[in-house]
Motif scaffolding. Structure first.
Motif, short mmCIF file in Angstrom:
data_model
loop_
_atom_site.label_atom_id
_atom_site.label_comp_id
_atom_site.label_asym_id
_atom_site.label_seq_id
_atom_site.Cartn_x
_atom_site.Cartn_y
_atom_site.Cartn_z
N LEU A 304 0.78 -1.25 -0.07
CA LEU A 304 -0.03 -0.03 0.01
C LEU A 304 0.91 1.31 0.11
CD1 LEU A 304 -3.21 0.57 -0.06
CD2 LEU A 304 -2.79 0.79 2.40
N PHE A 305 2.19 1.14 0.41
CA PHE A 305 3.04 2.29 0.44
C PHE A 305 4.19 2.03 -0.43
CE2 PHE A 305 0.79 2.71 4.32
CZ PHE A 305 0.27 3.92 4.35
N PRO A 306 3.98 1.73 -1.80
CA PRO A 306 5.18 1.61 -2.69
C PRO A 306 6.19 2.51 -2.35
CG PRO A 306 3.17 2.53 -3.88
CD PRO A 306 2.73 2.23 -2.39
N GLU A 307 6.22 3.81 -2.08
CA GLU A 307 7.07 4.82 -1.81
C GLU A 307 7.91 4.61 -0.78
OE1 GLU A 307 3.83 6.33 0.76
OE2 GLU A 307 4.05 5.11 -1.11
N GLY A 308 7.59 3.57 0.17
CA GLY A 308 8.42 3.16 1.30
C GLY A 308 7.79 3.98 2.55
N LEU A 309 8.32 3.21 3.71
CA LEU A 309 7.71 3.53 5.02
C LEU A 309 8.63 4.63 5.82
CD1 LEU A 309 6.81 -0.06 6.01
CD2 LEU A 309 4.97 1.58 4.78
N ARG A 310 9.63 4.93 5.31
CA ARG A 310 10.67 5.96 6.15
C ARG A 310 9.77 7.09 6.67
NH1 ARG A 310 15.37 5.96 7.27
NH2 ARG A 310 15.90 3.99 5.89
N GLY A 311 9.78 7.31 7.74
CA GLY A 311 8.86 8.77 8.12
C GLY A 311 7.54 8.25 8.66
N LYS A 312 7.09 7.09 8.50
CA LYS A 312 5.84 6.89 8.74
C LYS A 312 5.67 6.48 10.24
CE LYS A 312 4.23 6.96 4.74
NZ LYS A 312 3.23 8.13 4.21
N LYS A 313 4.56 6.98 10.81
CA LYS A 313 4.55 6.45 12.21
C LYS A 313 3.35 5.50 12.39
CE LYS A 313 2.66 8.04 16.66
NZ LYS A 313 2.27 9.11 17.97
N VAL A 314 3.72 4.25 12.98
CA VAL A 314 3.03 3.02 13.22
C VAL A 314 2.56 2.72 14.54
CG1 VAL A 314 2.94 0.57 12.60
CG2 VAL A 314 4.23 2.05 11.39
N ALA A 315 1.31 2.69 14.59
CA ALA A 315 0.55 2.48 15.95
C ALA A 315 0.44 0.91 15.88
CB ALA A 315 -0.70 2.89 16.22
N MET A 316 0.93 0.19 17.22
CA MET A 316 0.67 -1.37 17.20
C MET A 316 -0.16 -1.70 18.45
SD MET A 316 3.47 -4.68 17.13
CE MET A 316 3.80 -3.92 15.13
N TRP A 317 -1.16 -2.52 18.27
CA TRP A 317 -1.97 -3.00 19.56
C TRP A 317 -1.73 -4.31 19.61
CZ3 TRP A 317 -7.68 -1.06 18.80
CH2 TRP A 317 -7.76 0.34 19.07
N GLY A 318 -1.18 -4.52 20.75
CA GLY A 318 -0.70 -6.07 21.14
C GLY A 318 0.95 -6.30 21.02
N LEU A 319 1.54 -6.93 21.98
CA LEU A 319 2.91 -7.47 21.70
C LEU A 319 3.23 -8.89 22.17
CD1 LEU A 319 4.42 -4.17 23.57
CD2 LEU A 319 4.56 -4.96 20.98
N ALA A 320 2.40 -9.24 23.05
CA ALA A 320 2.35 -10.68 23.56
C ALA A 320 2.13 -11.83 22.24
CB ALA A 320 1.36 -10.95 24.69
N PHE A 321 2.56 -12.94 22.46
CA PHE A 321 2.13 -13.87 21.25
C PHE A 321 0.62 -14.33 21.34
CE2 PHE A 321 2.42 -17.23 24.53
CZ PHE A 321 1.43 -18.14 23.78
N LYS A 322 0.08 -14.07 22.52
CA LYS A 322 -1.36 -14.27 22.52
C LYS A 322 -2.03 -13.43 23.52
CE LYS A 322 -2.91 -18.01 24.84
NZ LYS A 322 -3.01 -19.38 25.08
#
Length: 436
Positions: A304-322
């Motif tokens: 979806l971002f063929p121009e690359g991800l540099r400078g993008k801020k990514v939010a992530m929900w969840g870190l545990a494996f489950k």
């Protein structure tokens, strides 16, 4: 009965606490003095739902105690459980150094008949190795038993207190009677205790975990195929899960399995097969597909971002494996974080329990939020990596106000496609059509 449990990780602490809950006197032994001191003060060192209540109650009532002294811990014990780490070696085999080290010590410490129980997940033939190690210094009779655990992190207390089956490997009638007596309170509703030889018992644990890993992996491949042919993996899951030969469990598509058991046990079973000169081809496929699946969302992001991800801020929900655990071993989130950082993106993550463990492992390479909404501020998109209940019914309007774009990549298929479409989000999940 009087019981000793050597090792106080997930398995050891749950085992000792649950045995104490049924009236036994349990001494837990661990070489980590600071950990033992914490437990002696009533502080529980792991996160496992419902364990804290039993832990505190049995300490208070004097049935659960802790020591670093192996001799003291086993002195009065009739049964000694070994719940020690068996980490994978470089060749994938389970490393038995901790188990055999303690077994060697036990031989010189025992003064009367005892049953030594392998609770750790160990390769076929380990009971014989433990028996040999103990016998080198033993001056009294003893038996070695295989009793694999089938505990799910997040449900370990329920799994122990109400097991669907108990597997015990022993060739000793004396040990069989004592083990049956010990487990009797846990199978009062009629769930079976299966007695078998030690080698079959040892292999049963590996076979069970490998089959479940294979089931998960198969559904992930079906999900990938669904995306290619325009099918919906949720519908396929329901359709095949209704077949009682297949069952409904472990059919949810996602971003691969992780944790302390499945990756290690699949790898170890392959090594057992290799040592036996058997080519276990399906296990090779399971491991390869699972490694690939962990980055399936990242491939969608990059598409979806063929121009690359540099400078993008990514939010992530969840870190545990489950959900319902703080365990991050082999968690897909860590693989995704590594890939995102490599691409030049920044990551801000929230997990109800696992953030401190991630911080210990990777430090401040990412930011950690105070809640799930905190990490969304200014985010270009959200990745959902763990299906915690708190993420299932979020405030979508608040999410939309915080994020730069209403864009979600969901590795756990938490949301209904029609519902997310009505809210105006662009939404990519696993094995289902994207909502654009």
């Amino acid at each position: 009965m009087k019981i000793a449990v050597v090792g106080t990780g997930y398995v050891g602490l749950v085992t000792g606490t649950c045995f104490a809950e049924t009236g036994n006197h349990v001494v837990c032994v661990d070489i980590d003095a600071s950990k033992v001191a914490r437990m002696q003060r009533g502080e529980i060192p792991i996160y496992e739902p419902h364990l804290d209540v039993l832990f505190e109650r049995n300490i208070k009532q004097g049935r659960l105690s802790f020591t670093t002294d192996l001799s003291e811990g086993i002195r009065d014990a009739q049964i000694i459980f070994l719940a020690l780490p068996t980490p994978p070696g470089e060749d994938g085999s389970a490393d038995l150094k901790y188990v055999l080290q303690v077994a060697g010590q036990l031989g010189g410490l025992m003064r009367d008949y005892k049953i030594i129980v392998n609770k750790s997940t160990v390769p076929v033939g380990t009971a014989e190795k433990v028996r040999t190690a103990i016998a080198e210094k033993a001056t009294t009779e003893f038996d070695v038993v295989s009793n694999p655990e089938f505990l799910r992190e997040g449900f370990a207390v329920d799994d122990f207190m109400k097991p669907d089956r108990v597997v015990i490997g022993t060739s000793s009638e004396r040990a069989r009677k004592l083990m049956a007596e010990l487990y009797a309170p846990f199978v009062r509703q009629g769930n079976p205790i299966y007695f078998m030889d030690e080698r079959s018992s040892e292999l049963t644990k590996y076979a069970a975990n490998a089959f479940l890993a294979m089931k998960i992996t198969f559904m992930n491949e079906i999900a990938n195929l669904c995306e290619k042919v325009g099918a919906n993996v949720d519908a396929v899951r329901i359709g095949i899960g209704a077949d009682d030969r297949i069952g409904k469990r472990f059919l949810f598509a996602g971003i691969g399995y992780g944790g302390s058991c499945f990756p290690k046990d699949v790898q170890a079973l392959e090594k057992i097969a290799e040592d036996a000169r058997y080519d276990f081809r399906s296990l090779d496929a399971v491991m390869a597909v699972n490694e690939d699946q962990k980055l399936s969302l990242i491939r969608k992001v990059k598409g979806l971002f063929p121009e690359g991800l540099r400078g993008k801020k990514v939010a992530m929900w969840g870190l545990a494996f489950k959900p319902d655990t703080d365990d991050i071993r082999e968690a897909p989130s860590l693989y995704m974080i590594e890939a995102l950082l490599r691409e030049g993106a920044s990551v801000s993550a929230f997990d109800p329990e696992a953030m401190e463990n991630v911080r210990k492992q990777i430090g401040d390479k990412i930011q950690y939020g105070k809640d799930e909404y905190d990490v969304l501020d200014g985010a270009d998109f959200l990745i959902i990596a763990t299906e915690w209940a708190v993420f299932r019914t979020p405030d979508f309007e608040r999410m939309a106000r915080s994020m730069k774009a209403k864009l979600i990549f969901d590795g756990r298929n938490l949301y209904d496609l029609n519902s997310i479409r009505e809210r105006g989000f662009t939404y990519y999940s696993i094995g289902r059509e994207p909502v654009l």
